[in-house]
Design a protein around this motif. Structure first.
Motif, PDB file in Angstrom:
ATOM      1  N   UNK A 152       0.851  -1.189   0.000  1.00 25.26           N
ATOM      2  CA  UNK A 152       0.000   0.000   0.000  1.00 25.26           C
ATOM      3  C   UNK A 152       0.883   1.233   0.000  1.00 25.26           C
ATOM      4  N   UNK A 153       1.899   1.155   0.782  1.00 27.91           N
ATOM      5  CA  UNK A 153       2.816   2.295   0.843  1.00 27.91           C
ATOM      6  C   UNK A 153       3.405   2.575  -0.524  1.00 27.91           C
ATOM      7  N   UNK A 154       3.819   1.539  -1.166  1.00 25.03           N
ATOM      8  CA  UNK A 154       4.423   1.723  -2.477  1.00 25.03           C
ATOM      9  C   UNK A 154       3.442   2.316  -3.464  1.00 25.03           C
ATOM     10  N   UNK A 155       2.256   1.805  -3.433  1.00 20.93           N
ATOM     11  CA  UNK A 155       1.295   2.349  -4.398  1.00 20.93           C
ATOM     12  C   UNK A 155       0.984   3.800  -4.072  1.00 20.93           C
ATOM     13  N   UNK A 156       0.942   4.089  -2.808  1.00 15.97           N
ATOM     14  CA  UNK A 156       0.706   5.478  -2.439  1.00 15.97           C
ATOM     15  C   UNK A 156       1.829   6.363  -2.949  1.00 15.97           C
ATOM     16  N   UNK A 157       2.993   5.877  -2.769  1.00 17.87           N
ATOM     17  CA  UNK A 157       4.132   6.670  -3.198  1.00 17.87           C
ATOM     18  C   UNK A 157       4.153   6.831  -4.702  1.00 17.87           C
ATOM     19  N   UNK A 158       3.781   5.805  -5.354  1.00 13.21           N
ATOM     20  CA  UNK A 158       3.809   5.888  -6.801  1.00 13.21           C
ATOM     21  C   UNK A 158       2.729   6.792  -7.326  1.00 13.21           C
ATOM     22  N   UNK A 159       1.623   6.741  -6.672  1.00 15.73           N
ATOM     23  CA  UNK A 159       0.544   7.591  -7.163  1.00 15.73           C
ATOM     24  C   UNK A 159       0.858   9.058  -6.961  1.00 15.73           C
ATOM     25  N   UNK A 160       1.443   9.337  -5.858  1.00 16.50           N
ATOM     26  CA  UNK A 160       1.794  10.735  -5.617  1.00 16.50           C
ATOM     27  C   UNK A 160       3.293  10.856  -5.606  1.00 16.50           C
ATOM     28  N   UNK A 161       3.784  11.069  -6.737  1.00 15.49           N
ATOM     29  CA  UNK A 161       5.229  11.111  -6.814  1.00 15.49           C
ATOM     30  C   UNK A 161       5.811  12.110  -5.862  1.00 15.49           C
ATOM     31  N   UNK A 162       5.282  13.242  -5.877  1.00 18.06           N
ATOM     32  CA  UNK A 162       5.868  14.253  -4.990  1.00 18.06           C
ATOM     33  C   UNK A 162       5.011  14.489  -3.771  1.00 18.06           C
ATOM     34  N   UNK A 163       4.291  13.494  -3.446  1.00 18.94           N
ATOM     35  CA  UNK A 163       3.362  13.682  -2.354  1.00 18.94           C
ATOM     36  C   UNK A 163       3.951  13.525  -0.977  1.00 18.94           C
ATOM     37  N   UNK A 164       5.147  12.994  -0.923  1.00 16.59           N
ATOM     38  CA  UNK A 164       5.718  12.744   0.386  1.00 16.59           C
ATOM     39  C   UNK A 164       7.153  13.221   0.434  1.00 16.59           C
ATOM     40  N   UNK A 165       7.529  13.613   1.606  1.00 12.61           N
ATOM     41  CA  UNK A 165       8.899  14.085   1.755  1.00 12.61           C
ATOM     42  C   UNK A 165       9.794  13.047   2.376  1.00 12.61           C
ATOM     43  N   UNK A 166       9.202  12.249   3.204  1.00 13.68           N
ATOM     44  CA  UNK A 166      10.039  11.279   3.902  1.00 13.68           C
ATOM     45  C   UNK A 166       9.192  10.075   4.285  1.00 13.68           C
ATOM     46  N   UNK A 167       9.843   8.962   4.377  1.00  9.07           N
ATOM     47  CA  UNK A 167       9.131   7.723   4.700  1.00  9.07           C
ATOM     48  C   UNK A 167       9.750   7.087   5.934  1.00  9.07           C
ATOM     49  N   UNK A 168       8.883   6.626   6.804  1.00  9.97           N
ATOM     50  CA  UNK A 168       9.378   5.910   7.982  1.00  9.97           C
ATOM     51  C   UNK A 168       8.820   4.494   7.900  1.00  9.97           C
ATOM     52  N   UNK A 169       9.707   3.566   7.999  1.00 10.91           N
ATOM     53  CA  UNK A 169       9.254   2.187   7.815  1.00 10.91           C
ATOM     54  C   UNK A 169       9.828   1.252   8.868  1.00 10.91           C
ATOM     55  N   UNK A 170       9.048   0.268   9.182  1.00  9.89           N
ATOM     56  CA  UNK A 170       9.492  -0.736  10.126  1.00  9.89           C
ATOM     57  C   UNK A 170      10.358  -1.766   9.402  1.00  9.89           C
ATOM     58  N   UNK A 171      11.201  -2.383  10.137  1.00 11.76           N
ATOM     59  CA  UNK A 171      12.091  -3.354   9.504  1.00 11.76           C
ATOM     60  C   UNK A 171      11.397  -4.687   9.268  1.00 11.76           C
ATOM     61  N   UNK A 172      10.714  -5.130  10.294  1.00 11.01           N
ATOM     62  CA  UNK A 172      10.087  -6.441  10.160  1.00 11.01           C
ATOM     63  C   UNK A 172       8.628  -6.300   9.796  1.00 11.01           C
ATOM     64  N   UNK A 173       8.346  -6.700   8.587  1.00 14.91           N
ATOM     65  CA  UNK A 173       6.949  -6.646   8.181  1.00 14.91           C
ATOM     66  C   UNK A 173       6.600  -7.949   7.489  1.00 14.91           C
ATOM     67  N   UNK A 174       5.395  -8.352   7.630  1.00 13.70           N
ATOM     68  CA  UNK A 174       5.059  -9.664   7.082  1.00 13.70           C
ATOM     69  C   UNK A 174       5.041  -9.732   5.568  1.00 13.70           C
ATOM     70  N   UNK A 175       4.596  -8.669   4.927  1.00 14.91           N
ATOM     71  CA  UNK A 175       4.438  -8.801   3.481  1.00 14.91           C
ATOM     72  C   UNK A 175       5.701  -8.473   2.701  1.00 14.91           C
ATOM     73  N   UNK A 176       6.497  -7.641   3.241  1.00 11.40           N
ATOM     74  CA  UNK A 176       7.720  -7.312   2.505  1.00 11.40           C
ATOM     75  C   UNK A 176       8.797  -6.925   3.502  1.00 11.40           C
ATOM     76  N   UNK A 177       9.963  -7.283   3.190  1.00 15.81           N
ATOM     77  CA  UNK A 177      11.054  -6.922   4.077  1.00 15.81           C
ATOM     78  C   UNK A 177      11.253  -5.410   4.062  1.00 15.81           C
ATOM     79  N   UNK A 178      11.443  -4.871   5.232  1.00 19.38           N
ATOM     80  CA  UNK A 178      11.593  -3.431   5.315  1.00 19.38           C
ATOM     81  C   UNK A 178      12.754  -2.909   4.500  1.00 19.38           C
ATOM     82  N   UNK A 179      13.788  -3.666   4.427  1.00 18.72           N
ATOM     83  CA  UNK A 179      14.947  -3.208   3.682  1.00 18.72           C
ATOM     84  C   UNK A 179      14.676  -3.187   2.189  1.00 18.72           C
ATOM     85  N   UNK A 180      13.921  -4.146   1.795  1.00 16.92           N
ATOM     86  CA  UNK A 180      13.588  -4.168   0.385  1.00 16.92           C
ATOM     87  C   UNK A 180      12.761  -2.942   0.020  1.00 16.92           C
ATOM     88  N   UNK A 181      11.833  -2.697   0.865  1.00 14.64           N
ATOM     89  CA  UNK A 181      11.006  -1.515   0.639  1.00 14.64           C
ATOM     90  C   UNK A 181      11.883  -0.285   0.603  1.00 14.64           C
TER      91      UNK A 181
END
Lengths: 677, 111
Positions: free
Chosen positions: A61-90
């Motif tokens: 969801x985060x990725x799609x959000x980011x993609x939809x609004x290219x300049x919509x965000x200035x910074x992203x905070x992400x957790x490392x351990x996530x079930x659907x995708x590795x935080x580092x990959x993200x």
């Protein structure tokens, strides 16, 4: 919630010390964490800091959000351990695709984990429980990044951007500990001052150096000549002998290139089959990008995830380098990724996943792939494959780009396909093929588009009058990637861009249809090719792809293509004014190549990439004003996308008066009609 | 009258939680976050935490019931739990999580 006139523009253009008074209030933060408790707490804290917060608990969801609004965000905070995708990959994806500062956080404070964060490009690493004081200072990362970008663009700074960045990183690293301690800020300030002093022009804003395809090729040639280990900016600069190019430009570009290579090697290991792996791993998407040629599809499939990866893979394959693994696995499933090379880094070719998305990692790719792509594009003329791959790659970029690519590919493919592929609509896809990588929206569709779209899907691409079905870029189905394998496979004669099976199933089906589907890409490519006649001969590439294999062949093709492309892309990526964009394109190409062992594919891939890249580049430059795609394409992050769109645009232009076809994907303007049938 | 008494009770209970080491400073941070705009912020967060941790605990229990303990999975659960707990300041729970993880690492099923 607060949008107190915080404007990025002012931030970035301001001199080092000047930021708007209200800053950092209004900073737009995106928080990603699967833990709802933590998410809510963070959101509240950030609100208190007067930031604008968006929270999501899933990486996609985060990725799609980011993609939809290219300049919509200035910074992203992400957790490392996530079930659907590795935080580092993200993290990588975001860095590559959107080049946004990303902060990692975790309850885990082990040094190796923190180190991992740093190496993957995180701006900062926070330990849970997060204190509000730590959040109060996250704006510094945004400022720093902007500043670095700025400085990078300006060539006058003597100190290589590397140094600055490194310093910034150091500052960053300690910042979490000190929470923006005075020491850090002071140190940074000093550096800034130094840099400023050295700046002759006294303005931070300097014309951004565009790593055009040729420039990039020169760069790569110089690096290869010196040997990757011994390549130092100074010597490279001398070898390149380009007036106006500063050592610092070279230095920062070299840094990106190195990362890209590292990623490639990582990816290549990752993907055994290249073709398939692309798709499967997001990272592959990166790689897939490179394989735009045939692999693109694959990458696209996986792509969306790893456009960079694909590129890397491609590149690796093409270049024969086993550089760092593209972190981004190409999740085939991640259609979006596949197509979208989101990885900003990958921008070049990687488009697969995010194509451009893989920001950090692929940074290298960015520069490189893009260049490659154009080149590849040029070469691609032979093979529709390239188109496919390009499309794929482009597609991977992100949907927006994807569409472009698709368009492009469509156009190209159309032209080609039309000739060759009687069947179908698919040809259209080929153009889109490049797009496949463009994950953005296209992701699934992209793949499909490229190869498949043409075949029958026709969907996605919409406006492509060619009916090339630009394969529904939007096809979010991961299967799309397969589609990208586009058409390559579709037409027997067609450069075998055969959609890789990897790509989403959906696409495969599509691709299969249009045997000739892939062909179109050829046409397009050929058209594109003339744009940039890069050395690469796509001839091989195009041909080898003989798609019938469709799913798999594409992969391989793509792989080859990608590698070729990647290779090409590298150089070509430079060309694009957008630099980034192109790189993205170029990258995807690489990725594509990596996957497969197909030798043919490789050769093809390259030409394709070049061709593609070139085209993309060309397209972009030409069409820049036109397509809205451009805007989408040119997202900073998506080099590929832009490339693709550029290519597409070009194609369109070439084809016919280039009416911007409204792609579903965002390509505004490419009318596939351009593709001469 | 009653309200005051209730308030006092609440304050006492709260204080005892701190004293007994159930809660730590993070909880105070949470309380600071509460303001007029979100008067029940802390309550919401804690409710959320309970819901989430209940789910986690169920998973953990299920995992524990198996004959062969999957320590990696358990470790994962614990990490999650620890993260949540530390976010709200549940000190004791966090400590238990850490201990649990130690056991997991040692492969100590009994612990």
């Amino acid at each position: 919630m607060l949008n107190l006139g915080y404007c990025k523009g002012s931030m970035s253009t301001a001199s080092s010390g000047g930021v708007s008074d209200q800053f950092p209030a209004g900073l737009r933060v995106l928080v990603v964490d699967d833990d709802p408790t933590c998410l809510v707490i963070l959101e509240k804290m950030l609100r208190i800091c007067l930031y604008e917060v968006t929270k999501c608990n899933r990486a996609e969801i985060a990725l799609s959000l980011l993609r939809e609004n290219r300049n919509g965000y200035d910074i992203v905070i992400s957790d490392v351990h996530m079930p659907d995708m590795d935080g580092f990959k993200l993290l990588e994806l975001i860095g590559l695709e959107m080049d946004l500062p990303v902060i990692m956080m975790s309850a885990d404070d082990g040094k190796n984990v923190v180190m991992k964060g740093v190496t993957h490009g995180a701006c900062d690493y926070l330990i849970k429980p997060i204190r509000i004081e730590a959040l109060k200072n996250i704006w510094q990362h945004v400022v720093r990044k902007r500043k670095n970008e700025y400085l990078e663009q300006s060539g006058s700074v003597e100190e290589g951007g590397d140094r600055l960045q490194k310093q910034s990183e150091d500052a960053d690293y300690s910042s979490s500990a000190n929470e923006g301690s005075w020491k850090n800020s002071k140190r940074r300030k000093d550096e800034e001052e130094e840099v400023d002093e050295r700046d002759d022009t006294s303005t931070l804003k300097k014309p951004r150096v565009v790593w055009s395809v040729e420039l990039h090729q020169q760069f790569v040639a110089a690096v290869n000549q010196l040997g990757i280990d011994k390549a130092v900016p100074k010597k490279i600069l001398e070898l390149m002998n380009v007036p106006g190019l500063t050592r610092e430009n070279v230095a920062s570009h070299l840094q990106k290139y190195r990362l890209y290579l590292r990623r490639l090697s990582g990816v290549s290991q990752h993907q055994s089959g290249m073709g398939n792996s692309f798709i499967s791993t997001q990272e592959a998407t990166y790689g897939s990008l490179s394989s735009l040629n045939g692999l693109d599809l694959q990458t696209l499939a996986a792509a969306s995830q790893i456009p960079a990866q694909s590129l890397a893979t491609l590149q690796a394959a093409g270049l024969g380098r086993s550089t760092a693994k593209p972190r981004m696995p190409m999740p085939i499933v991640d259609q979006r990724n596949l197509f979208s090379f989101e990885n900003p880094k990958l921008r070049f070719g990687e488009g697969q996943q995010q194509h451009l998305n893989n920001g950090k990692q692929i940074n290298l790719l960015h520069g490189i792939p893009t260049t490659m792509e154009p080149k590849q594009l040029a070469n691609m003329h032979h093979s529709a494959q390239s188109l496919g791959s390009m499309n794929m790659q482009l597609n991977a970029h992100g949907d927006p780009s994807g569409s472009l690519l698709m368009q492009m590919s469509q156009q190209q493919s159309r032209g080609q396909i039309l000739n060759e592929a009687t069947s179908s609509q698919v040809p259209r896809l080929p153009s889109s093929i490049g797009q496949p990588i463009v994950n953005n929206a296209l992701a699934s569709g992209v793949l499909a588009r490229n190869g498949l779209a043409e075949s029958g899907r026709g969907t996605g691409f919409n406006p492509v009058s060619q009916s090339s079905s630009t394969m529904n870029f939007p096809l979010n189905t991961t299967a799309e990637l397969t589609a990208t394998s586009f058409a390559l496979g579709s037409a027997p004669g067609v450069p075998s861009l055969t959609s890789k099976g990897v790509f989403p199933e959906d696409i495969n089906s599509e691709i299969k249809g249009p045997g000739g589907f892939i062909m179109p890409s050829y046409d397009i490519f050929s058209d594109l090719q003339h744009h940039r006649s890069h050395e690469w001969e796509l001839q091989n590439a195009g041909m080898t792809f003989n798609g019938s294999q469709q799913s798999n062949s594409l992969q391989s093709n793509v792989d080859v293509a990608s590698s070729v492309l990647a290779h090409q892309g590298f150089s070509s990526s430079q060309s694009n004014g957008q630099g980034r964009n192109i790189s993205a394109v170029g990258k995807p190409m690489f990725s594509a190549g990596d996957a497969t062992d197909h030798v043919n594919a490789q050769s093809l891939g390259q030409p394709l990439n070049n061709f593609f890249a070139e085209n993309l580049v060309r397209v972009k430059t030409e069409r820049v004003p036109d397509a809205s795609l451009q805007t989408t394409l040119f997202n900073e992050q998506f080099g590929q996308e832009d490339l693709m769109s550029a290519l597409l645009k070009q194609q369109q232009q070439q084809q016919a008066g280039i009416g911007p076809a409204e792609n579903e994907f965002d390509f505004d303007g490419y009318s596939l009609d351009n593709i001469p049938v | 009258m009653e309200r005051t008494q209730l308030r006092r009770q609440v304050a006492l209970t709260r204080q005892s939680l701190f004293d007994q080491g159930f809660l730590d400073e993070q909880f105070i941070q949470l309380e600071d976050l509460q303001d007029d705009a979100n008067p029940n912020f802390v309550e919401e967060v804690v409710t959320l935490y309970y819901r989430d941790s209940a789910r986690l605990i169920t998973n953990i229990e299920k995992a524990l019931e198996k004959n062969s303990l999957d320590f990696n999975k358990l470790d994962g659960f614990m990490h999650q739990f620890k993260g949540s707990s530390s976010s709200i300041g549940a000190k004791k729970v966090k400590a238990e999580c850490t201990l649990f993880r130690e056991y997991c690492r040692a492969g100590n099923g009994e612990g």
